[in-house]
Design a protein around this motif. Structure first.
Motif: not given
Length: 258
Positions: A217, A187, A184-185
């Motif tokens: 995310a 994908k 995260k963030p």
């Protein structure tokens, strides 16, 4: 405040606990989710521990009764992502702890100090200049640079200590190369976690305390989000963000489950 979500992705540090300190509302929240038959997956940027360790810690120390199948770490996401793309490129140099090393070896990767295909940098509380020096030299010699997660800090009982992103930034600065980031963030970890629970993103909500990792995310993958103000992000900071969380709560006790 109620919802239709079948799956809940939940952050750990700052959301479920703070270091060794309990967040009692989190235990009540998870129990309510379990009683309602929801799928619970702890999606964490912590690459240092195995899912077994995380689940045992949640059960013994935080009154949150889950198994390793309820835990998805950035170490697992890194190993899963590389395994889908590696072909016969299996040599990895790791700056990280046991959770990351185990996840990679479990997926058939070989940990090496010389001539790796990948250099993977995660949180390492015993990091030395020598380890970082070797990572830099190997990346400059042509290895693919992978970072587990970009967290600048992580909350524990002592305060906001340096996170994996701080180490990755050092290597990035010294190599002048941007890593492929997993946690995260980004994908990547969210897409891998959705594969784990076999749900569509519209049926899952991401629950976290950090706008810049957890909520971003969710935004990046097109998922709804619930920001809880028990950890890093503060209301004044979040109010300035161009895309707001889908929901915010002061405590997870404020969230109704359908």
């Amino acid at each position: 405040m109620s919802n239709h979500y079948q799956g809940y992705f939940i952050d750990l540090d700052g959301t479920t606990y703070k270091g060794k300190n309990r967040i009692p509302a989190a235990a009540r929240f998870v129990k309510r989710l379990q009683q309602a038959g929801k799928q619970v997956l702890f999606v964490t940027n912590n690459s240092t521990r195995s899912p077994e360790f995380v689940a045992d810690n949640l059960t013994r120390n935080h009154d949150i009764h889950v198994g390793p199948e309820n835990v998805y770490t950035t170490a697992l996401a890194t190993a899963d992502y590389l395994a889908q793309r590696a072909d016969d490129r299996k040599r990895v140099y790791v700056v990280g702890e046991s959770g990351l090393k185990e996840a990679l070896t479990d997926r058939g990767f070989i940990l090496v100090n010389e001539a790796p295909d990948y250099v993977v940098v995660g949180l390492d509380s015993h990091v030395t200049y020598e380890k970082l020096e070797q990572a830099v030299l190997l990346i400059r010699a042509g290895a693919t640079f992978i970072g587990t997660n970009a967290d600048s800090n992580l909350p524990n009982e002592r305060g906001m200590v340096p996170g994996a992103g701080s180490l990755i930034k050092l290597v990035e600065y010294a190599t002048q190369q941007k890593p492929l980031m997993i946690g995260k963030p980004e994908k990547v970890i969210m897409e891998m976690a959705l594969q784990q629970v076999d749900l569509a993103k519209d049926d899952v909500i991401m629950v976290g305390d950090n706008y810049r990792t957890d909520i971003q995310a969710a935004i990046n993958v097109g998922m709804d989000s619930l920001l809880v103000y028990t950890g890093l992000s503060q209301p004044t900071e979040v109010a300035q963000m161009p895309v707001q969380p889908t929901f915010t709560v002061e405590t997870l006790d404020d969230w109704n489950i359908e």
